[in-house]
Design a protein around this motif. Structure first.
Motif, PDB file in Angstrom:
ATOM      1  N   ILE A  23       5.080  19.714 -33.933  1.00 19.77           N
ATOM      2  CA  ILE A  23       4.269  20.975 -33.438  1.00 19.77           C
ATOM      3  C   ILE A  23       5.063  21.369 -31.950  1.00 19.77           C
ATOM      4  CG2 ILE A  23       2.295  21.857 -32.058  1.00 19.77           C
ATOM      5  CD1 ILE A  23       0.702  19.893 -34.019  1.00 19.77           C
ATOM      6  N   LEU A  24       5.130  20.310 -31.169  1.00 26.99           N
ATOM      7  CA  LEU A  24       5.829  20.847 -29.686  1.00 26.99           C
ATOM      8  C   LEU A  24       7.202  21.066 -29.879  1.00 26.99           C
ATOM      9  CD1 LEU A  24       4.125  21.214 -27.315  1.00 26.99           C
ATOM     10  CD2 LEU A  24       4.757  19.166 -26.316  1.00 26.99           C
ATOM     11  N   TRP A  25       7.898  20.363 -30.519  1.00 27.28           N
ATOM     12  CA  TRP A  25       9.161  20.419 -30.789  1.00 27.28           C
ATOM     13  C   TRP A  25       9.751  21.653 -31.011  1.00 27.28           C
ATOM     14  CZ3 TRP A  25      14.067  19.500 -28.613  1.00 27.28           C
ATOM     15  CH2 TRP A  25      15.181  19.629 -29.395  1.00 27.28           C
ATOM     16  N   PRO A  26       9.157  22.269 -32.457  1.00 28.39           N
ATOM     17  CA  PRO A  26       9.471  23.458 -33.268  1.00 28.39           C
ATOM     18  C   PRO A  26       9.287  24.478 -32.330  1.00 28.39           C
ATOM     19  CG  PRO A  26       8.516  21.924 -34.712  1.00 28.39           C
ATOM     20  CD  PRO A  26       8.268  21.518 -33.276  1.00 28.39           C
ATOM     21  N   LEU A  27       8.137  24.713 -31.574  1.00 28.44           N
ATOM     22  CA  LEU A  27       7.729  25.520 -30.602  1.00 28.44           C
ATOM     23  C   LEU A  27       8.770  25.826 -29.351  1.00 28.44           C
ATOM     24  CD1 LEU A  27       3.710  25.281 -30.586  1.00 28.44           C
ATOM     25  CD2 LEU A  27       5.248  26.884 -31.890  1.00 28.44           C
ATOM     26  N   SER A  28       9.415  24.988 -29.132  1.00 28.17           N
ATOM     27  CA  SER A  28      10.045  24.745 -28.013  1.00 28.17           C
ATOM     28  C   SER A  28      11.613  25.017 -28.168  1.00 28.17           C
ATOM     29  CB  SER A  28      10.159  23.516 -27.250  1.00 28.17           C
ATOM     30  OG  SER A  28       8.778  23.055 -26.913  1.00 28.17           O
ATOM     31  N   THR A  79      13.362  27.693 -28.802  1.00 26.96           N
ATOM     32  CA  THR A  79      14.034  29.044 -27.920  1.00 26.96           C
ATOM     33  C   THR A  79      14.273  28.342 -26.586  1.00 26.96           C
ATOM     34  OG1 THR A  79      11.845  29.852 -27.636  1.00 26.96           O
ATOM     35  CG2 THR A  79      13.251  30.506 -29.445  1.00 26.96           C
ATOM     36  N   ASN A  80      13.442  27.718 -25.896  1.00 24.23           N
ATOM     37  CA  ASN A  80      13.173  27.286 -24.625  1.00 24.23           C
ATOM     38  C   ASN A  80      14.582  26.370 -24.358  1.00 24.23           C
ATOM     39  OD1 ASN A  80      10.263  27.935 -25.253  1.00 24.23           O
ATOM     40  ND2 ASN A  80      10.422  28.036 -22.853  1.00 24.23           N
ATOM     41  N   VAL A  81      14.508  25.268 -25.385  1.00 19.40           N
ATOM     42  CA  VAL A  81      15.921  24.238 -25.384  1.00 19.40           C
ATOM     43  C   VAL A  81      17.043  24.890 -25.272  1.00 19.40           C
ATOM     44  CG1 VAL A  81      16.521  22.519 -26.819  1.00 19.40           C
ATOM     45  CG2 VAL A  81      13.995  22.670 -26.489  1.00 19.40           C
ATOM     46  N   ALA A  82      17.116  25.987 -26.416  1.00 20.89           N
ATOM     47  CA  ALA A  82      18.380  26.839 -26.323  1.00 20.89           C
ATOM     48  C   ALA A  82      18.810  27.490 -25.093  1.00 20.89           C
ATOM     49  CB  ALA A  82      18.436  27.864 -27.452  1.00 20.89           C
ATOM     50  N   ALA A  83      17.794  28.144 -24.355  1.00 20.61           N
ATOM     51  CA  ALA A  83      18.231  28.697 -23.149  1.00 20.61           C
ATOM     52  C   ALA A  83      18.483  27.615 -22.117  1.00 20.61           C
ATOM     53  CB  ALA A  83      16.995  29.433 -22.798  1.00 20.61           C
ATOM     54  N   ILE A  84      17.750  26.528 -22.161  1.00 19.18           N
ATOM     55  CA  ILE A  84      18.286  25.542 -21.069  1.00 19.18           C
ATOM     56  C   ILE A  84      19.473  24.779 -21.225  1.00 19.18           C
ATOM     57  CG2 ILE A  84      17.633  23.276 -20.094  1.00 19.18           C
ATOM     58  CD1 ILE A  84      14.650  24.294 -20.332  1.00 19.18           C
ATOM     59  N   PHE A  85      19.742  24.677 -22.661  1.00 18.72           N
ATOM     60  CA  PHE A  85      21.038  24.246 -23.176  1.00 18.72           C
ATOM     61  C   PHE A  85      22.188  24.988 -22.686  1.00 18.72           C
ATOM     62  CE2 PHE A  85      24.631  23.951 -25.897  1.00 18.72           C
ATOM     63  CZ  PHE A  85      24.985  22.806 -25.944  1.00 18.72           C
ATOM     64  N   VAL A  86      21.933  26.217 -22.880  1.00 18.55           N
ATOM     65  CA  VAL A  86      23.286  27.202 -22.377  1.00 18.55           C
ATOM     66  C   VAL A  86      23.514  27.108 -20.838  1.00 18.55           C
ATOM     67  CG1 VAL A  86      23.964  29.524 -22.227  1.00 18.55           C
ATOM     68  CG2 VAL A  86      22.875  28.847 -24.296  1.00 18.55           C
ATOM     69  N   GLU A 131      10.591  35.314 -23.571  1.00 18.51           N
ATOM     70  CA  GLU A 131       9.337  34.974 -24.415  1.00 18.51           C
ATOM     71  C   GLU A 131       8.275  34.137 -23.715  1.00 18.51           C
ATOM     72  OE1 GLU A 131       9.599  33.000 -28.218  1.00 18.51           O
ATOM     73  OE2 GLU A 131       9.274  34.742 -28.891  1.00 18.51           O
ATOM     74  N   THR A 132       7.121  34.439 -23.717  1.00 17.71           N
ATOM     75  CA  THR A 132       5.972  33.894 -23.094  1.00 17.71           C
ATOM     76  C   THR A 132       5.014  33.196 -23.924  1.00 17.71           C
ATOM     77  OG1 THR A 132       4.787  35.854 -22.314  1.00 17.71           O
ATOM     78  CG2 THR A 132       6.355  35.099 -20.910  1.00 17.71           C
ATOM     79  N   GLU A 133       4.821  34.071 -24.952  1.00 18.78           N
ATOM     80  CA  GLU A 133       3.838  33.841 -26.044  1.00 18.78           C
ATOM     81  C   GLU A 133       4.407  33.416 -27.333  1.00 18.78           C
ATOM     82  OE1 GLU A 133       1.295  37.078 -26.888  1.00 18.78           O
ATOM     83  OE2 GLU A 133       0.494  37.011 -24.974  1.00 18.78           O
ATOM     84  N   LYS A 134       4.146  32.235 -27.924  1.00 23.32           N
ATOM     85  CA  LYS A 134       4.509  31.704 -29.017  1.00 23.32           C
ATOM     86  C   LYS A 134       3.750  31.912 -30.067  1.00 23.32           C
ATOM     87  CE  LYS A 134       8.046  30.279 -26.727  1.00 23.32           C
ATOM     88  NZ  LYS A 134       9.405  30.572 -26.946  1.00 23.32           N
TER      89      LYS A 134
END
Length: 287
Positions: free
Chosen positions: A197-202, A204-211, A284-287
């Motif tokens: 649940i948490l990982w799939p929702l995250s 886009t955040n992971v991608a932004a932080i990775f960059v 994005e703030t709402e998932k």
């Protein structure tokens, strides 16, 4: 005198906006283009200003010398080795920061334990302690552990990130309690809730932080300079500094420019290829 129509005003505004956009792109991109042009000319041409604005005939030779012949001023190390070192360090730092930050934010938000918020604020306070402040004790630890001139020595001291922990915490706090309760009713434990649940929702955040963290790791200078003694372990930023001599005539400017182009290219590619996820993860703030 007749006033301009709203359509004409809108068109003029759009034209002006495009003008400033193009001007901004030119100001930002021209130095990169100029470095690329310099990488295609001989040393003699580079040292004899003004440098031509069009690519020269030495591109194949310069790039071939940098990749296959090695760079004499840094012990004959090839660009392949420099790029490999820098890629390993940047990837290690980015993935390490994501893993540690996500795990710590997950624990702070979804678990209840004593001094939970105190732990979070201790992590947050480290934002005021950059690498430069804690450089001496960190270097002493690396020496004691025998990690000088190693990839772990280059990566491990830089993988903690209070910023990424804060961003993941803020996102996790938007997850509705009903989702957590539904997972518990279905018999999902902490690991399954995180993985399914948490990982799939995250993502886009992971991608932004990775960059952000990949570019941070790629452009590191001070720590790799201290923790590496061998030319074989240099990153491409350190190699660039070593290639430049105090005397212009002693500096292989054509190879310096080739190395600069290749130092710029990977971060640009990462941003371009992941820009949709990067922007989405930031806004994005709402998932």
């Amino acid at each position: 005198m007749a006033e301009p129509s709203p359509l004409a005003a809108r068109g003029a505004g759009r034209l002006l906006a495009h003008f400033w956009m193009v001007l901004g792109v030119i100001v930002v991109a021209f130095p990169v283009y100029y470095v690329f042009v310099a990488s295609t000319h001989s040393v003699q041409t580079i040292l004899r200003p003004p440098l031509p604005l069009l690519p020269g005939p030495e591109a194949a030779r310069n790039y071939s010398d940098a990749f296959s012949g090695g760079i004499s001023r840094i012990g004959g190390v090839s660009l392949w080795r420099l790029l490999a070192n820098t890629t390993i360090v940047a990837m290690g730092i980015a993935l390490g920061k994501i893993a540690i930050s996500m795990a710590s934010a997950y624990a702070i938000v979804f678990f209840r334990f004593p001094l939970r918020m105190a732990c979070f604020w201790l992590i947050f306070i480290t934002l005021m302690l950059p690498v430069e402040v804690r450089i001496q004790p960190t270097y002493k630890v690396m020496v004691d552990l025998g990690l000088i001139d190693t990839y772990p020595g280059l990566i491990l001291p830089l993988i903690a990130s209070a910023t990424a922990t804060l961003l993941f915490r803020q996102f996790f706090m938007t997850i509705p309690d009903e989702l957590l309760e539904a997972a518990r009713v279905d018999g999902a434990g902490p690991w399954r809730f995180f993985k399914d649940i948490l990982w799939p929702l995250s993502l886009t955040n992971v991608a932004a932080i990775f960059v952000i963290q990949f570019i941070y790791g790629w452009t590191q200078y001070l720590w790799p300079l201290l923790v590496t003694n061998s030319n074989e372990m240099n990153t491409i930023v350190i190699a660039l500094k070593k290639m430049i001599s105090f005397a212009d005539a002693d500096t292989p400017w054509n190879l310096v420019m080739v190395t600069s182009v290749l130092a710029i290219l990977p971060p640009i590619l990462v941003v371009v290829l992941m820009q949709r996820w990067f922007v989405k993860g930031l806004v994005e703030t709402e998932k």
